[in-house]
Scaffold this motif. Sequence first.
Motif, PDB file in Angstrom:
ATOM      1  N   ARG A 153     -16.577  -1.511  -3.108  1.00  0.00           N
ATOM      2  CA  ARG A 153     -17.440  -0.403  -3.565  1.00  0.00           C
ATOM      3  C   ARG A 153     -18.429   0.033  -2.492  1.00  0.00           C
ATOM      4  NH1 ARG A 153     -18.340  -2.338  -9.813  1.00  0.00           N
ATOM      5  NH2 ARG A 153     -16.496  -1.267 -10.628  1.00  0.00           N
ATOM      6  N   GLU A 154     -18.909  -0.913  -1.705  1.00  0.00           N
ATOM      7  CA  GLU A 154     -19.815  -0.554  -0.609  1.00  0.00           C
ATOM      8  C   GLU A 154     -19.113   0.306   0.432  1.00  0.00           C
ATOM      9  OE1 GLU A 154     -21.358  -4.305   0.764  1.00  0.00           O
ATOM     10  OE2 GLU A 154     -22.772  -4.466  -0.902  1.00  0.00           O
ATOM     11  N   ARG A 155     -17.830   0.089   0.589  1.00  0.00           N
ATOM     12  CA  ARG A 155     -17.061   0.867   1.568  1.00  0.00           C
ATOM     13  C   ARG A 155     -16.653   2.239   1.038  1.00  0.00           C
ATOM     14  NH1 ARG A 155     -15.077  -1.593   6.024  1.00  0.00           N
ATOM     15  NH2 ARG A 155     -15.392  -3.828   6.145  1.00  0.00           N
ATOM     16  N   VAL A 156     -16.235   2.287  -0.237  1.00  0.00           N
ATOM     17  CA  VAL A 156     -15.606   3.517  -0.736  1.00  0.00           C
ATOM     18  C   VAL A 156     -16.285   4.124  -1.959  1.00  0.00           C
ATOM     19  CG1 VAL A 156     -13.354   2.865   0.199  1.00  0.00           C
ATOM     20  CG2 VAL A 156     -13.925   2.249  -2.156  1.00  0.00           C
ATOM     21  N   GLY A 157     -17.285   3.469  -2.504  1.00  0.00           N
ATOM     22  CA  GLY A 157     -17.929   3.973  -3.715  1.00  0.00           C
ATOM     23  C   GLY A 157     -17.132   3.594  -4.951  1.00  0.00           C
ATOM     24  N   LYS A 158     -17.710   3.834  -6.113  1.00  0.00           N
ATOM     25  CA  LYS A 158     -17.062   3.440  -7.370  1.00  0.00           C
ATOM     26  C   LYS A 158     -15.760   4.197  -7.614  1.00  0.00           C
ATOM     27  CE  LYS A 158     -21.015   1.811  -9.976  1.00  0.00           C
ATOM     28  NZ  LYS A 158     -21.784   1.897 -11.205  1.00  0.00           N
ATOM     29  N   ARG A 159     -15.716   5.462  -7.186  1.00  0.00           N
ATOM     30  CA  ARG A 159     -14.545   6.287  -7.491  1.00  0.00           C
ATOM     31  C   ARG A 159     -13.407   6.114  -6.473  1.00  0.00           C
ATOM     32  NH1 ARG A 159     -14.883   9.397 -11.584  1.00  0.00           N
ATOM     33  NH2 ARG A 159     -13.410  10.921 -10.822  1.00  0.00           N
ATOM     34  N   GLY A 160     -13.625   5.327  -5.425  1.00  0.00           N
ATOM     35  CA  GLY A 160     -12.594   5.147  -4.418  1.00  0.00           C
ATOM     36  C   GLY A 160     -11.857   3.821  -4.492  1.00  0.00           C
ATOM     37  N   VAL A 161     -12.181   3.006  -5.499  1.00  0.00           N
ATOM     38  CA  VAL A 161     -11.614   1.658  -5.574  1.00  0.00           C
ATOM     39  C   VAL A 161     -10.092   1.692  -5.733  1.00  0.00           C
ATOM     40  CG1 VAL A 161     -11.566  -0.500  -6.901  1.00  0.00           C
ATOM     41  CG2 VAL A 161     -13.752   0.618  -6.409  1.00  0.00           C
ATOM     42  N   SER A 162      -9.573   2.522  -6.624  1.00  0.00           N
ATOM     43  CA  SER A 162      -8.121   2.564  -6.851  1.00  0.00           C
ATOM     44  C   SER A 162      -7.366   2.958  -5.590  1.00  0.00           C
ATOM     45  CB  SER A 162      -7.777   3.524  -7.988  1.00  0.00           C
ATOM     46  OG  SER A 162      -8.201   3.000  -9.219  1.00  0.00           O
ATOM     47  N   ALA A 163      -7.843   3.989  -4.904  1.00  0.00           N
ATOM     48  CA  ALA A 163      -7.172   4.429  -3.678  1.00  0.00           C
ATOM     49  C   ALA A 163      -7.224   3.338  -2.610  1.00  0.00           C
ATOM     50  CB  ALA A 163      -7.811   5.721  -3.163  1.00  0.00           C
ATOM     51  N   TYR A 164      -8.363   2.660  -2.521  1.00  0.00           N
ATOM     52  CA  TYR A 164      -8.519   1.577  -1.548  1.00  0.00           C
ATOM     53  C   TYR A 164      -7.515   0.452  -1.835  1.00  0.00           C
ATOM     54  CZ  TYR A 164     -10.893  -1.817   1.454  1.00  0.00           C
ATOM     55  OH  TYR A 164     -11.187  -2.736   2.430  1.00  0.00           O
ATOM     56  N   LEU A 165      -7.419   0.058  -3.113  1.00  0.00           N
ATOM     57  CA  LEU A 165      -6.490  -1.009  -3.480  1.00  0.00           C
ATOM     58  C   LEU A 165      -5.036  -0.579  -3.291  1.00  0.00           C
ATOM     59  CD1 LEU A 165      -8.251  -2.473  -6.640  1.00  0.00           C
ATOM     60  CD2 LEU A 165      -8.179  -3.433  -4.327  1.00  0.00           C
ATOM     61  N   GLU A 166      -4.727   0.691  -3.542  1.00  0.00           N
ATOM     62  CA  GLU A 166      -3.369   1.205  -3.307  1.00  0.00           C
ATOM     63  C   GLU A 166      -2.998   1.052  -1.836  1.00  0.00           C
ATOM     64  OE1 GLU A 166       0.351   3.175  -3.503  1.00  0.00           O
ATOM     65  OE2 GLU A 166      -0.867   2.394  -5.137  1.00  0.00           O
ATOM     66  N   LYS A 167      -3.897   1.483  -0.940  1.00  0.00           N
ATOM     67  CA  LYS A 167      -3.626   1.366   0.497  1.00  0.00           C
ATOM     68  C   LYS A 167      -3.537  -0.095   0.931  1.00  0.00           C
ATOM     69  CE  LYS A 167      -3.459   5.640   1.814  1.00  0.00           C
ATOM     70  NZ  LYS A 167      -2.207   6.218   2.275  1.00  0.00           N
ATOM     71  N   ALA A 168      -4.402  -0.940   0.374  1.00  0.00           N
ATOM     72  CA  ALA A 168      -4.362  -2.366   0.718  1.00  0.00           C
ATOM     73  C   ALA A 168      -3.041  -2.986   0.277  1.00  0.00           C
ATOM     74  CB  ALA A 168      -5.537  -3.101   0.077  1.00  0.00           C
ATOM     75  N   ALA A 169      -2.571  -2.617  -0.910  1.00  0.00           N
ATOM     76  CA  ALA A 169      -1.296  -3.147  -1.402  1.00  0.00           C
ATOM     77  C   ALA A 169      -0.146  -2.668  -0.519  1.00  0.00           C
ATOM     78  CB  ALA A 169      -1.076  -2.727  -2.857  1.00  0.00           C
ATOM     79  N   GLN A 170      -0.184  -1.402  -0.105  1.00  0.00           N
ATOM     80  CA  GLN A 170       0.859  -0.886   0.778  1.00  0.00           C
ATOM     81  C   GLN A 170       0.887  -1.645   2.106  1.00  0.00           C
ATOM     82  OE1 GLN A 170       0.667   3.394   1.246  1.00  0.00           O
ATOM     83  NE2 GLN A 170       0.375   3.672  -0.955  1.00  0.00           N
ATOM     84  N   ARG A 171      -0.297  -1.895   2.669  1.00  0.00           N
ATOM     85  CA  ARG A 171      -0.355  -2.664   3.929  1.00  0.00           C
ATOM     86  C   ARG A 171       0.190  -4.073   3.739  1.00  0.00           C
ATOM     87  NH1 ARG A 171      -5.227  -0.033   4.333  1.00  0.00           N
ATOM     88  NH2 ARG A 171      -6.375  -1.851   3.640  1.00  0.00           N
ATOM     89  N   GLN A 172      -0.134  -4.698   2.606  1.00  0.00           N
ATOM     90  CA  GLN A 172       0.357  -6.051   2.366  1.00  0.00           C
ATOM     91  C   GLN A 172       1.875  -6.074   2.231  1.00  0.00           C
ATOM     92  OE1 GLN A 172      -1.522  -8.923   2.477  1.00  0.00           O
ATOM     93  NE2 GLN A 172       0.517  -9.837   2.556  1.00  0.00           N
ATOM     94  N   ILE A 173       2.440  -5.066   1.558  1.00  0.00           N
ATOM     95  CA  ILE A 173       3.902  -4.967   1.439  1.00  0.00           C
ATOM     96  C   ILE A 173       4.527  -4.817   2.819  1.00  0.00           C
ATOM     97  CG2 ILE A 173       5.787  -3.508   0.595  1.00  0.00           C
ATOM     98  CD1 ILE A 173       3.937  -2.956  -1.889  1.00  0.00           C
ATOM     99  N   GLU A 174       3.922  -3.978   3.674  1.00  0.00           N
ATOM    100  CA  GLU A 174       4.430  -3.827   5.046  1.00  0.00           C
ATOM    101  C   GLU A 174       4.394  -5.155   5.789  1.00  0.00           C
ATOM    102  OE1 GLU A 174       1.885  -0.821   6.651  1.00  0.00           O
ATOM    103  OE2 GLU A 174       2.976   0.814   5.682  1.00  0.00           O
ATOM    104  N   ARG A 175       3.293  -5.891   5.647  1.00  0.00           N
ATOM    105  CA  ARG A 175       3.171  -7.197   6.316  1.00  0.00           C
ATOM    106  C   ARG A 175       4.191  -8.193   5.777  1.00  0.00           C
ATOM    107  NH1 ARG A 175      -3.410  -7.682   6.405  1.00  0.00           N
ATOM    108  NH2 ARG A 175      -3.716  -6.238   8.118  1.00  0.00           N
ATOM    109  N   ASP A 176       4.372  -8.213   4.457  1.00  0.00           N
ATOM    110  CA  ASP A 176       5.369  -9.112   3.866  1.00  0.00           C
ATOM    111  C   ASP A 176       6.760  -8.793   4.389  1.00  0.00           C
ATOM    112  OD1 ASP A 176       3.298 -10.241   2.395  1.00  0.00           O
ATOM    113  OD2 ASP A 176       3.869  -9.250   0.507  1.00  0.00           O
TER     114      ASP A 176
END
Length: 93
Positions: free
Chosen positions: A31-54
């Motif tokens: 939330r400090e990075r993206v605000g309350k309304r940016g959490v879903s988008a942040y987690l979506e991108k994080a999940a995509q990066r993790q899938i790429e790493r896997d």
Amino acid sequence: MADDYVDFPPGDGPTSGISVTLTAGTLQAIRERVGKRGVSAYLEKAAQRQIERDNLDELIADFDRMHGPADPEAVAAKRARLTGGASDAGAAA
């Protein structure tokens, strides 16, 4: 219903809501990075990066099974060539 299933790659397709449990510290940092309304988008991108790493980890493991592990000195030399630094075979990857 199974006939309606479409196989979407990560990052494609309609959105779907789920419940996710995070530690308070992790959620606060997001939330400090993206605000309350940016959490879903942040987690979506994080999940995509993790899938790429896997996927990359699986590819490397397959390569190692077929050809053996990479020579650390050769990796260090190639890293130095790519980064413009001196070759340091003892450096951590």
